[in-house]
Enzyme design. Structure first.
Site, PDB file in Angstrom:
ATOM      1  CG  ASP A  84      -2.216   0.691   1.040  1.00  0.00           C
ATOM      2  OD1 ASP A  84      -2.311   1.505   0.111  1.00  0.00           O
ATOM      3  OD2 ASP A  84      -3.147   0.456   1.827  1.00  0.00           O
ATOM      4  CG  ASP A 144      -9.345   2.625  -0.288  1.00  0.00           C
ATOM      5  OD1 ASP A 144      -8.896   1.490  -0.555  1.00  0.00           O
ATOM      6  OD2 ASP A 144      -8.725   3.454   0.417  1.00  0.00           O
TER       7      ASP A 144
HETATM    8  C1  GLA Z   1      -5.740   1.978   2.251  1.00  0.00           C
HETATM    9  C2  GLA Z   1      -6.094   0.807   1.369  1.00  0.00           C
HETATM   10  C3  GLA Z   1      -7.142  -0.041   2.046  1.00  0.00           C
HETATM   11  C4  GLA Z   1      -6.620  -0.529   3.373  1.00  0.00           C
HETATM   12  C5  GLA Z   1      -6.170   0.652   4.233  1.00  0.00           C
HETATM   13  C6  GLA Z   1      -5.443   0.182   5.467  1.00  0.00           C
HETATM   14  O1  GLA Z   1      -6.807   2.853   2.381  1.00  0.00           O
HETATM   15  O2  GLA Z   1      -6.496   1.235   0.109  1.00  0.00           O
HETATM   16  O3  GLA Z   1      -7.518  -1.127   1.231  1.00  0.00           O
HETATM   17  O4  GLA Z   1      -5.556  -1.415   3.152  1.00  0.00           O
HETATM   18  O5  GLA Z   1      -5.297   1.520   3.518  1.00  0.00           O
HETATM   19  O6  GLA Z   1      -4.986   1.215   6.250  1.00  0.00           O
END
Ligand code: GLA
Length: 775
Positions: A474, A542
């Site tokens: 990420d 997301d």
């Molecule tokens: C980001 C990612 C999510 C999740 C969060 C965790 O927003 O896109 O899928 O992994 O971080 O903190």
């Protein structure tokens, strides 16, 4: 195939031709990019130089008709009479004046490796043309590389600039690609958005001036994907000329489209020039990222198919190429940071029963990580949450028949972390200025070799010590204050950071090719071909609301194939939009990608569990078609209906999605493309459940006894009972199906039968199309 004859360069793929010629003064003149032509009569494609135009600057004494402003060029310079945007701006002793003319060329088998940058992988029939140009007075050599991927109808372009002079040169701009095309009434399509609304397609007709998209966020960004399309006048999903441009790069990028007064369009694409500098000492070279070009005379769907095959066959990591992606369960939307071994094992047991193949521990597993304010940078497992350690948890998940994966955010660090306390100098920051934080985190300076070594060691140990088969990488903020003391000039930081990132990823995953890497950056903030050289898939957004995903996946799928588009089913109303959507639609949209669930399984009703079990079984049965079948967007003729198709030939699946209901709806038609015209097919709606809560008080029209829709009895009944939804079957030849099936009627307030389509707002159906007669 590449052929050079009488100063003309013919680059041929299965269905396209790209030609250019060396002019009488040594410049490279672009002749043609479009449909396949036999390599002859090229002079007919030349822009004619008949007279000198008023106010133009001529290139050579005595040759008054030769003005570079009127020549479509493969790569221009500055100061020679071409006043369109230049692809290159480099300061030498004499300023930015550059005139690149032909010196030599050679044809090489396969691809040519780049240093530090990802580039597309070779394959059958792949060849590279290397043309060297130079400006001896400026002390510069320019190498243009054209790699031809004949089977997928793609040509890539690369640019290398070398300092052959005696003093340093300073690059301000070096585009990867220049493409000068005659304007065919072009419309630019870009894929734009932001967090939770990435990659929405936008069309703008080109008019005189410059239109550009780009990113200065340090990543390819959720604002503008680096991939763009040019649609000729009258082109649509299935017809007409369409060009596609993309970059194998994950950092700041810019693509511009300039229409001049004479009906010529110049496309430039490469690293964004804002705040960019690259210092070339004598003898040094700089390479711009690889640009990708495709052309289709069969509309956007034809273009997408070419880009998809290119990504599948020449971009994604070899070990995962053509390998079906597993059905994932991810803990994030179910539990956020509130995870521990007990809770996750409870979820894992249920996920295994539903048919999930890979269980992912998302954020929250390391010591001190109770929320997003602390502990990024530290890789020690939280012993309170996982008393027996992560390895033991991986084993337990393994016993349930699932592989196990882990979330990391390696490029980031929280100020409240052991790593920050030990190495405050490891951050990107401008000395004397307050660091600019995003999501309470700062960015590690990947220009620093010590930082890179630390990450390579920590991540390698995390994977090896615990036996993870998957990593979700990420990156949750844009980059600001891009200053590093580890590069010779501050303007080099953003690109050097990207080279550092590629170095870390290559060193972690190169020796562990079997580990499946999923890239993520607050969702789709870094969805690009650079990342796909290392990652087999990317978390697209997301936003897991399927109606928003129709736009997001519908946009991203114009450039990238379903096998790299990660898509999950989550709880409704949706965390990002509060929209309430049917479980069937959540699956039906996610199935057009790499399927996963991020859902609190503790609160599923028995009916929902049955539905999900059947969804996963259906997906596995048709997974090859969903992930690797040809993807098409089928025109529906209306904004509120979306139709997607995967597969063609003997079998396909078509999804029919309704964004919003209309009273007394039109009679929907479902066309199916790419079938054998004379073969006979059977078309069946995938069985799915209509959950009773969707009917509210209307339930009393179908129930034999009167029920309080909000009452106790109804609450028990809805957990165990549902109505069959989408009971439809049709038959027809491929030719008939191309015209379109007239589907059963939609619910219109006057009754109910099992065949009635109960779509309402956000309803959808998947149809399997299977050839019945044996060929
Ligand atoms: C980001 C990612 C999510 C999740 C969060 C965790 O927003 O896109 O899928 O992994 O971080 O903190």
């Amino acid at each position: 195939m590449i052929e050079v004859a009488a100063d003309v360069f013919f680059l041929q793929t299965a269905n396209t031709s790209y030609w250019f010629a060396r002019t009488e003064h040594g410049h490279l003149e672009h002749l043609h990019y479009g449909p396949l032509l036999s390599p002859q009569h090229s002079s007919a494609l030349q822009v004619k130089r008949t007279i000198e135009l008023g106010s133009s600057v001529v290139y050579a004494p005595g040759d008054t008709a030769y003005s570079l402003d009127a020549v479509p060029l493969e790569y221009s310079g500055i100061g020679q009479g071409d006043y369109r945007l230049s692809p290159v701006e480099v300061f030498t002793e004499f300023g930015t004046d550059t005139d690149f003319t032909y010196r030599s060329h050679r044809i090489l088998p396969g691809t040519v490796p780049a240093v530090g940058l990802p580039t597309a992988d070779g394959g059958a029939g792949v060849e590279t043309l290397e043309v060297t140009l130079a400006d001896e007075v400026a002390g510069l050599e320019l190498v243009l590389l054209y790699t031809v991927f004949p089977e997928v109808d793609v040509i890539t372009r690369r640019t290398i600039l070398r300092n052959t002079g005696d003093s340093p040169a300073e690059i301000v701009k070096l585009a990867s690609l220049q493409l000068d095309l005659p304007d065919r009434g072009f419309t630019v399509r870009s894929f734009d958005g932001g967090w939770i609304h990435e990659a929405h397609a936008h069309d703008r007709p080109l008019s005189p001036g410059v239109f550009s998209i780009g990113s200065t966020t340090g990543a390819s960004s959720n604002r503008h994907n680096p991939g763009t399309l040019l649609l000729a006048r009258d082109a649509d999903d299935d017809h007409g000329w369409v060009y596609g441009v993309n970059l194998v790069y994950s950092g700041n990028h810019a693509t511009s489209f300039e229409r001049d007064a004479h009906g010529s369009v110049r496309v430039l694409s490469g690293i964004h020039p804002q705040a960019f500098r690259w210092i070339l000492a004598p003898g040094e070279g700089f390479e711009a990222p690889e640009a990708v070009l495709a052309f289709s005379a069969e509309g956007v769907n034809g273009l997408s198919d070419r880009m998809h095959r290119f990504v599948r066959e020449h971009v994604t990591p070899r070990a995962h190429r053509d390998v079906e992606r597993p059905v994932v369960y991810n803990s994030w939307e179910a539990a956020f940071f509130d995870i521990d071994e007990k809770r996750l094992l409870g979820l894992a047991k249920q996920a295994a029963k539903l048919g999930v193949e890979l269980f992912v521990i998302d954020d929250g597993w390391f010591a001190g990580r109770a929320d997003d304010t602390a502990a990024l940078g530290d890789y020690a497992v939280d012993a309170k949450k996982f008393p027996a350690g992560l390895g033991a948890f991986v084993n337990k998940v393994g016993k349930l028949g699932m592989a196990c994966g882990i979330w990391v955010e390696p490029e980031m660090v929280s100020e409240n972390s052991e790593l920050f306390r030990a190495h405050p100098e490891w951050m990107l920051r401008v000395p004397g200025k307050t660091p600019r934080e995003g999501r309470h985190q700062q960015v590690l300076d990947l220009c620093n070799p010590a930082v890179r070594d630390y990450l390579v060691e920590q991540l390698g140990a995390l994977i090896d010590d615990n036996g993870f088969g998957y990593v979700k990488w990420d990156m949750n903020r844009h980059i600001a204050a891009a200053y590093s003391p580890h590069v010779p000039h501050p303007g080099m930081t953003a690109h050097a950071y990207m080279l550092g990132l590629y170095d870390v990823i290559a060193r972690v995953f190169g020796p562990r090719p079997e580990v499946l890497l999923e890239m993520c950056s607050s969702g789709g903030n870094r969805f690009d071909l650079g990342m796909l050289r290392y990652a087999a898939m990317i978390w697209t957004s997301d936003d897991t609301d399927p109606i928003e995903r129709l736009s997001i996946q519908g946009g991203i799928a114009q450039l990238y194939p379903p096998s790299v588009i990660s898509a999950h089913v989550s709880a409704s109303p949706h965390q990002q939009t509060l929209r309430d959507t049917p479980l069937s639609t959540r699956f039906n949209v996610a199935a057009f990608g790499c399927l996963g669930y991020e859902y609190d399984l503790d609160f599923l009703t028995a009916e929902e569990k049955r539905e999900i079990t059947e969804q996963i079984a259906f997906y596995k049965e048709h997974r090859r078609t969903f992930q690797f079948g040809r993807f098409r967007r089928i025109p529906s003729g209306t904004e509120h209906r979306v139709i997607w198709q995967v597969g063609e030939g003997d079998a396909a699946i078509v999804g029919n999605f309704q964004r919003g209901v209309r009273a007394a709806p039109e009679r929907d038609i479902l066309p199916v493309a790419g079938l054998h015209p004379d073969a006979v097919y059977r078309v069946d709606a995938k069985p799915q459940r209509l959950m009773l809560e969707r009917l509210g008080a209307l339930v009393n029209h179908v129930s034999p006894v009167k029920l309080d829709p909000g009452g106790l009895v109804m609450n028990v009944v809805r957990k165990h009972k549902s109505l069959p939804d989408a009971v439809e079957s049709y038959r027809g030849t491929g030719a008939l199906l191309a015209v379109g099936i007239r589907l059963e009627m939609q619910f219109a307030g006057t009754g109910h039968t099992p065949a009635l389509r109960m779509l309402g707002d956000f309803g959808s159906t998947l149809y399997t199309v299977v050839r019945e007669d044996t060929p």
